[in-house]
Design an enzyme around this catalytic site. Structure first.
Site, PDB file in Angstrom:
ATOM      1  N   CYS A  84       0.010   1.656  -5.953  1.00  0.00           N
ATOM      2  CA  CYS A  84      -0.970   2.487  -6.641  1.00  0.00           C
ATOM      3  C   CYS A  84      -0.437   3.888  -6.910  1.00  0.00           C
ATOM      4  CB  CYS A  84      -2.251   2.583  -5.818  1.00  0.00           C
ATOM      5  SG  CYS A  84      -3.118   1.017  -5.661  1.00  0.00           S
ATOM      6  N   HIS A  98       0.833  -1.201   0.000  1.00  0.00           N
ATOM      7  CA  HIS A  98       0.000   0.000   0.000  1.00  0.00           C
ATOM      8  C   HIS A  98       0.869   1.254   0.000  1.00  0.00           C
ATOM      9  CE1 HIS A  98      -3.855  -1.894   0.381  1.00  0.00           C
ATOM     10  NE2 HIS A  98      -3.588  -2.464   1.543  1.00  0.00           N
ATOM     11  N   ARG A 140      -0.169   2.463 -11.812  1.00  0.00           N
ATOM     12  CA  ARG A 140       0.752   1.802 -10.900  1.00  0.00           C
ATOM     13  C   ARG A 140       2.131   2.456 -10.998  1.00  0.00           C
ATOM     14  NH1 ARG A 140      -3.499   0.333  -9.866  1.00  0.00           N
ATOM     15  NH2 ARG A 140      -4.325  -1.784  -9.580  1.00  0.00           N
TER      16      ARG A 140
END
Length: 265
Positions: free
Chosen positions: A231, A163, A240
């Site tokens: 992300c 993340h 990405r």
């Protein structure tokens, strides 16, 4: 609180000694809000409630998830290090450039190594776990190892996902990495040192970035590389961010630690 459609006439107008009922009824009619006003009031209250709930969700997503997984990260690292050999020398040692030891595969969601990125601070270390499942790996604050890609130290592409915001945000500062920055993977056998070679942005369907030779799925790997995926931009899954690195050296765990970590600490 008195509901809008049952406002007390005692408040609006004193009783009329001569009977006064028509005035009271007229006052009631004048005080009663229209259907549109009542609907607008209900909608306003719903929007206010929704706004408060949204604010609480953002607070939970941005702040509290980081607090929740901090303990998970520390516990995973502590448990791994209990099975690691303790380095004999606290000072830097001469690194090696021959083939490093290669880890054996582990089960889904099991911890396999510890990630260090000196550019992100002396206290930065997160567990690396097998797989890229959302709840059992990434939301635990770990960097997830793409199944089927190379294991740490092996020839091929050791590819990781994490993340960039919330749940520990393991790759929060990925856009700060520069060519030549060091990436250190700590395993039970060795410290594996990679150097950043490039950063770029792709669409989610460009999965060849985690191929054995990034960008060329048909090629046979001859080098040891590492890849970060996360992300981009922040709070979006539209694209990405990709970071690639090249293996440069390693140190057996029992002999010491990389100079980068000694200098940072």
């Amino acid at each position: 609180m008195t509901p809008p459609d049952s406002v007390s006439t005692d408040v609006l107008s004193p009783p009329d000694r001569s009977g006064g009922r028509p005035e009271r009824r007229r006052a009631q009619r004048r005080a009663r809000p229209s259907l549109g006003a009542r609907v607008a009031g209900v909608v306003g209250e719903l929007l206010l409630t929704a706004g408060m709930l949204l604010g609480l969700f953002v607070l939970w997503q941005v702040y509290w998830t980081d607090v929740e997984v901090a303990g998970d990260q520390a516990t995973a690292i502590e448990e791994m290090r209990q099975g690691f050999e303790v380095p004999e020398a606290p000072e830097p040692v001469q690194p090696r450039t021959d083939a490093p030891p290669v880890m054996e595969p582990v089960g889904e969601a099991e911890s396999l190594a510890i990630l260090h990125v000196p550019r992100w601070g002396a206290d930065y270390e997160v567990p690396i776990r097998e797989g890229v499942g959302m709840w059992d790996v990434l939301n635990s604050g770990a960097a997830g190892h793409y199944p089927g890609t190379a294991m740490p130290g092996d020839v091929g592409n050791f590819a990781l996902a994490a993340h960039r915001q919330s749940y520990g945000a393991a790759f929060e500062h990925v856009d700060k990495l520069q060519n030549g920055d060091r990436i250190i993977v700590e395993t039970a056998q060795a410290w594996l040192v990679y150097e950043v070679t490039e950063n770029y942005v792709v669409t989610p369907d460009q999965v060849d970035v985690v191929a054995p030779v990034p960008g060329d799925p048909a090629a046979v790997a001859t080098e040891r590389t590492i890849t970060f995926t996360t992300c981009h931009p922040l709070w979006s899954t539209r694209e990405r961010w990709i970071t690639h690195g090249q293996f440069v050296e390693w140190i057996p765990r029992g002999e010491g630690v990389p100079a980068d970590l000694v200098e940072e600490n």
